[in-house]
Design a protein around this motif. Structure first.
Motif, short mmCIF file in Angstrom:
data_model
loop_
_atom_site.label_atom_id
_atom_site.label_comp_id
_atom_site.label_asym_id
_atom_site.label_seq_id
_atom_site.Cartn_x
_atom_site.Cartn_y
_atom_site.Cartn_z
N TYR A 123 0.86 -1.18 0.00
CA TYR A 123 0.00 0.00 0.00
C TYR A 123 0.89 1.24 0.00
O TYR A 123 2.03 1.21 0.48
CB TYR A 123 -0.92 0.00 1.22
N HIS A 124 0.39 2.34 -0.51
CA HIS A 124 1.18 3.56 -0.54
C HIS A 124 0.42 4.68 0.15
O HIS A 124 -0.81 4.64 0.28
CB HIS A 124 1.55 3.96 -1.97
N PHE A 125 1.15 5.69 0.60
CA PHE A 125 0.56 6.80 1.33
C PHE A 125 0.07 7.88 0.38
O PHE A 125 0.82 8.35 -0.48
CB PHE A 125 1.56 7.39 2.33
N LEU A 126 -1.19 8.27 0.55
CA LEU A 126 -1.79 9.34 -0.24
C LEU A 126 -1.54 10.70 0.42
O LEU A 126 -1.38 11.71 -0.26
CB LEU A 126 -3.30 9.11 -0.37
N ILE A 127 -1.54 10.72 1.75
CA ILE A 127 -1.18 11.90 2.54
C ILE A 127 -0.22 11.42 3.63
O ILE A 127 -0.46 10.39 4.26
CB ILE A 127 -2.43 12.56 3.17
N ASN A 128 0.84 12.17 3.85
CA ASN A 128 1.83 11.71 4.81
C ASN A 128 2.47 12.90 5.51
O ASN A 128 2.43 14.03 5.03
CB ASN A 128 2.90 10.87 4.10
N GLU A 129 3.05 12.59 6.67
CA GLU A 129 3.89 13.55 7.40
C GLU A 129 5.23 12.87 7.65
O GLU A 129 5.50 12.37 8.74
CB GLU A 129 3.21 13.95 8.73
N PRO A 130 6.09 12.82 6.64
CA PRO A 130 7.30 12.00 6.73
C PRO A 130 8.39 12.56 7.64
O PRO A 130 9.24 11.79 8.11
CB PRO A 130 7.78 11.93 5.27
#
Length: 395
Positions: A123-130
């Protein structure tokens, strides 16, 4: 003398009756799945608590979507496999272990799709705070799984217990974990992007956000913690319909182990529910054991930040059941780690604690009554003055 003999006969007869009644009572307990807290929750007369009520807004009977990429789905578990313990204090354990290349025996007309979820999967992140977590290095990270459309729940938490940032000299940070939605997807996604710009606390992944995908949601949380928040000491997953006493949480963690640590409302000897009408039903062929290993109820649990990577590793060997807290218990079992009881048995509460400033000052987390206004409660709980009033002779 005659009266004394008569008394002794009556006494012995009474003891015998009590012994027989006790024997049959014990037999009924052994046959009953009362040790499963989920059944007690489901059958609770007041219907005051429904697990994950604030997370998805989707009926627990929602069927899983079909796997879009079967090459990424591991083979089904063969049978329950006995493993050697990995810690000296633990006895031999069992887990649903994946045997690559083997298929789960399926009874005629029975499908296991609704009890298993598509994980591991990319799965991949659509919104993130990396960068936020690594830069600010909080002591504890609060992660609240919530449905994409539940903006009111997020705003309420931001304005109440989620607003605490520095507690007992320790940094606390809040994040909300979301999946994707098929309901008004494009307008909603734009709203989420705007919300993310405003608050910088949203983490959204590409899995479908529904009740039966809570295990996926949990494991995506583990992936995010491993990749983007390894500098923190602890994380707490907590449902959106909970009250959290953050100072008590931090105080508890100041004395907690830094590794192999998971706590919450720990359940022991929970019976596997075999009634197909139960939302937590599992068929015997899929999980033949009568009881689950110890696990922390999903309403709110705390873990040390060495565990997310270990959970991800265990997920390559333990098939992902749709019951997320049970699944983490199976992963803990596979790793040879036991969950820890909190310092007090009243710290975590699956049934709502009746509100008073004194009662709420002595807990870590509790489910709230459905008619409880968290904004009002928070205003009253945080007003000046002592939480508990004692008479002079009680001091």
């Amino acid at each position: 003398m005659v009266k004394r003999c008569h008394f002794l006969k009556c006494y012995c007869f009474g003891v015998l009756v009590l012994a027989v009644l006790g024997y049959f009572y014990i037999l009924e307990i052994k046959k009953s799945p009362l040790l499963n807290p989920k059944q007690r929750i489901q059958g609770h007369a007041t219907k005051i608590f429904i697990p994950f009520r604030g997370q998805d807004g989707v009926s627990p009977n929602t069927a899983l979507s079909a796997a879009s990429n079967t090459s990424n789905v591991l083979s089904q578990p063969d049978r329950t496999t006995t493993l050697k313990p990995r810690t000296p204090q633990q006895s031999t354990i069992t887990a649903v272990v994946i045997q690559p290349g083997l298929q789960t025996p399926t009874a005629p007309g029975v499908s296991y799709e609704k009890y298993l979820v598509e994980y591991p999967h990319k799965y991949h992140f659509l919104i993130n705070e990396p960068q936020k977590c690594e830069q600010e290095k909080p002591f504890v990270v609060l992660i609240v799984p919530v449905a994409p459309h539940n903006r009111p729940d997020r705003d309420t938490i931001r304005s109440t217990w989620g607003s605490e940032r520095l507690v007992h000299g320790k940094e606390v940070r809040l994040f909300f974990l979301l999946g994707s939605s098929n309901v008004k997807a494009e307008p909603l996604q734009q709203q989420l992007l705007q919300e993310s710009k405003e608050h910088r606390d949203l983490i959204q992944s590409s899995f479908k956000d529904c009740y039966n995908n809570l295990t996926i949601k949990t494991m995506v949380m583990m992936e995010w913690l491993k990749s983007f928040c390894s500098g923190a000491s602890y994380a707490m997953k907590i449902d959106s319909d909970m009250f959290l006493n953050v100072p008590n949480l931090v105080y508890m963690l100041l004395e907690a182990p830094r590794t192999n640590y998971m706590t919450g409302l720990v359940v022991y000897g929970s019976a596997v529910l075999r009634d197909p009408s139960s939302k937590w039903y599992l068929p015997v062929d899929l999980y033949p054991e009568e009881r689950y290993p110890p696990y922390a109820l999903g309403l709110g649990y705390v873990l040390s930040l060495d565990l997310p990577e270990r959970f991800i590793g265990a997920s390559r060997h333990v098939k992902a059941l749709y019951i997320e807290d049970v699944y983490l218990g199976l992963c803990m079992q596979y790793l040879g780690i036991l969950p820890s009881n909190p310092p007090s048995g009243t710290h975590f509460n699956v049934f709502p604690v009746a509100y008073s400033r004194c009662a709420f000052s002595n807990i870590v987390a509790t489910t709230l009554l459905s008619n409880m206004n968290l904004m009002w409660l928070w205003k009253d709980f945080t007003r000046p003055g002592p939480h508990c009033l004692f008479k002079p002779d009680d001091a």
